[in-house]
Design an enzyme around this catalytic site. Sequence first.
Site, mmCIF file in Angstrom:
data_model
loop_
_atom_site.group_PDB
_atom_site.id
_atom_site.type_symbol
_atom_site.label_atom_id
_atom_site.label_comp_id
_atom_site.label_asym_id
_atom_site.label_seq_id
_atom_site.Cartn_x
_atom_site.Cartn_y
_atom_site.Cartn_z
ATOM 1 N N ASP A 214 -10.102 45.848 39.637
ATOM 2 C CA ASP A 214 -8.771 46.066 40.205
ATOM 3 C C ASP A 214 -7.742 45.380 39.303
ATOM 4 O O ASP A 214 -7.872 44.191 39.003
ATOM 5 C CB ASP A 214 -8.695 45.497 41.628
ATOM 6 N N ILE A 215 -6.739 46.141 38.871
ATOM 7 C CA ILE A 215 -5.704 45.575 38.008
ATOM 8 C C ILE A 215 -4.863 44.592 38.821
ATOM 9 O O ILE A 215 -4.386 44.911 39.908
ATOM 10 C CB ILE A 215 -4.812 46.686 37.430
ATOM 11 N N ASP A 231 1.662 53.835 34.353
ATOM 12 C CA ASP A 231 0.675 54.779 33.827
ATOM 13 C C ASP A 231 0.090 54.277 32.516
ATOM 14 O O ASP A 231 -1.107 54.461 32.238
ATOM 15 C CB ASP A 231 1.313 56.153 33.604
ATOM 16 N N GLU A 257 -5.167 51.851 41.277
ATOM 17 C CA GLU A 257 -5.341 50.943 40.151
ATOM 18 C C GLU A 257 -6.749 50.353 40.099
ATOM 19 O O GLU A 257 -6.996 49.359 39.419
ATOM 20 C CB GLU A 257 -4.313 49.805 40.205
#
Length: 354
Positions: A214-215, A231, A257
């Site tokens: 997960d970002i 993006d 994400e």
Amino acid sequence: MSEQEFRRALGYATSAIDLLKRATIPPYPQFYELLYTYATGVNPSLNSRINEIFRDGHATSDIAERLYNEFLRAQDANARISGVSERMSRRIVAVHDAIDTAMTTASAYSASLQIASGDLGADELDTDELRKLAGALLAETRRMQDANHQLEMSLQASRDDIDALQRDLDDVRREALLDPLTKIHNRKAFDDGLLRAVGRAAEGHGHLSLILIDIDHFKNFNDTWGHQTGDQVLRLVAMTLKSNIKGKDIAARYGGEEFAAILPDTDLEGAVILADNIRKAIQAKELLKRSTNEKLGRVTASFGVASYRASDTPSGLIERADRCLYAAKHLGRNKVVSETDLDNDETFPALGAA
């Protein structure tokens, strides 16, 4: 196009733009097409879903992308498959016609040979009659050769067409399993791949590990720098993930994400090492704003790692990896947490519980 049709289309276009502004969704072509289709009302299922999202007030570009993939991109794939089927049908008809022509010519040739055989078995023929008979047989032979040549050409064209059709179908299948933004596998490909990998592990064919990613603070990138920069972050993480796996491993965009890596023949220790290498590689990349080359800082991500256990299901494996991912974010992000860490860390007894 009549003036009435033009005004109607212009009204749909204006509505689509207004809806994009209302939902603060970037006016990318696919999102414009999605909301233009919504404005026309030609797809009741799509309209029902979008109405529900607008009522809840949770419209985002991620949701719009999922709707586009589900309703419009899938239709495009179906249209391409339908086109391939039509081309295949036309080619089959052409082959049948060529075969019918060749069979008709062969039957006529056989009849001519029988007639000639009867004539030759009769009383002696004079020179002119023999010449006429030979000429007729030669003409029939040439017609037979021409028919065979046409059949060969038709069969060769069919082989070429079938090869091209097969390539088109392969392209459609691949595109249907790719995330259009990041160009790595999408959620469907992930689900299918994990199901196969779990089945293989259940049969005793080696280890299996799963990494969920997960970002960190992704929403901040979108809110601060805009969706185009968001993006760019997604593509950066996808590229880094893909470049660090190999062989049978599958890199996928799990949703929004979140990303995932399915690692057949990799035990938990190996998966943790790989996850940390990916974490470091992501952190090492500095994000630049393309229009100005302005430095926007570094991207980080959190990782949860789990391995297959006897009688595991795909959902069970995902659940354990997700608990590890939650723990990594709870610990301050930019970390790798495995299920062994949860089992051994008293800080997370609830998270480590089955």
